[in-house]
Design an enzyme around this catalytic site. Structure first.
Site, PDB file in Angstrom:
ATOM      1  N   SER A  73      -9.590 -27.560 -42.340  1.00  0.00           N
ATOM      2  CA  SER A  73     -10.068 -26.953 -41.100  1.00  0.00           C
ATOM      3  C   SER A  73     -11.510 -27.372 -40.869  1.00  0.00           C
ATOM      4  O   SER A  73     -12.215 -27.779 -41.812  1.00  0.00           O
ATOM      5  CB  SER A  73      -9.985 -25.417 -41.195  1.00  0.00           C
TER       6      SER A  73
ATOM      7  N   TYR B  41     -10.354 -17.312 -45.208  1.00  0.00           N
ATOM      8  CA  TYR B  41      -9.917 -18.523 -44.504  1.00  0.00           C
ATOM      9  C   TYR B  41     -10.946 -19.625 -44.713  1.00  0.00           C
ATOM     10  O   TYR B  41     -10.602 -20.769 -45.029  1.00  0.00           O
ATOM     11  CB  TYR B  41      -9.734 -18.222 -43.019  1.00  0.00           C
TER      12      TYR B  41
END
Length: 248
Positions: A140, A153
């Site tokens: 990400s 995350y």
């Protein structure tokens, strides 16, 4: 899908691809992209409702199966049931904004996003060794940036970059390549609270070098490339696919 048209027709004919987390969003687009390039694709997910929806909207070449990536025994049984594997895409991932500051939630997100990538890769390795296949992990832009609402995350996606490097060196001697992509802001259900509000939608577009949000199809070409013979000397890398957002 125009991204697939870039590649030779039938590039993945005779190949078997597993896309974990392939029932929605980026994962579903990747599953469709491989299928359009000729692969036999098994896309997994843990949500029965998403499995039903994906089966209803997708065409031939796609097999949707339920798999809880946190369940070691289930993961082992899944790969034991395959005769062949050429590409594993670890696309499974969740974010729990604000709730991730709770330790139990933090650990669950880490398990789904990071530990399971190791779990699936280890079980898939014997099959990939036999075909000299490859793994593509999904990192990400938060592998490089920070978001205080999603500490798990952020940490897990940063960990994907390191895991990709380690797996590349561990498996490279057997001809298995391991790479990753790092998507940015793409229009998915996960990011809908941002792109559905003009102020935040425009703020993110303005920071991007390309002045737009990504689509889920924008990740298909990079992943097909990393999985193809064109990238046969590429391993251990994480390729940002964010329109230049993280360097903005």
């Amino acid at each position: 899908m125009k991204e697939v048209d870039t590649f030779q027709a039938g590039l993945f004919v005779g190949k078997t691809v597993v896309v974990s987390g392939g029932t929605s969003g980026i994962g579903l687009s990747l599953a469709k992209g491989f299928a359009e390039a000729g692969a036999t694709v098994i896309a997994t997910g843990s949500s029965e409702s998403r499995l039903v929806a994906a089966r209803a909207e997708s065409g031939s070449g796609l097999d949707f199966q339920r798999l809880d990536v946190r369940d070691k025994a289930a993961v082992a049984a899944f790969f034991a049931g395959l005769d062949r594997l050429d590409v594993l895409v670890n696309c499974q991932g969740v974010a729990r904004p604000d709730a991730e500051w709770d330790e139990e939630t933090f650990m669950d997100v880490m398990d789904i996003n990071l530990s399971s990538a190791m779990r699936l890769s280890r079980e898939a390795f014997p099959l990939l060794k036999a075909t000299r296949g490859s793994i593509v992990n999904i990192a990400s832009m938060l592998s490089y940036l920070a978001d205080e609402t999603v500490p798990a995350y952020t940490a897990s996606k940063t960990g994907i970059v390191g895991l990709t490097r380690a797996l590349a060196h561990k498996y490279g001697r057997d001809g298995v390549r391991v790479n990753a992509i790092a998507p940015g802001y793409h229009r998915t259900d996960m990011t809908k609270p941002l792109w559905s509000v003009p102020e935040s939608e425009n703020k993110i577009s303005d920071r991007s070098a390309l002045k737009r949000w990504g689509t889920t199809e924008d990740v298909v070409g990079p992943v097909l490339f990393l999985s193809s013979p064109a990238a046969e000397f590429v391993t251990g890398v994480t390729l940002p696919v964010d329109g230049g957002y993280h360097v903005g």
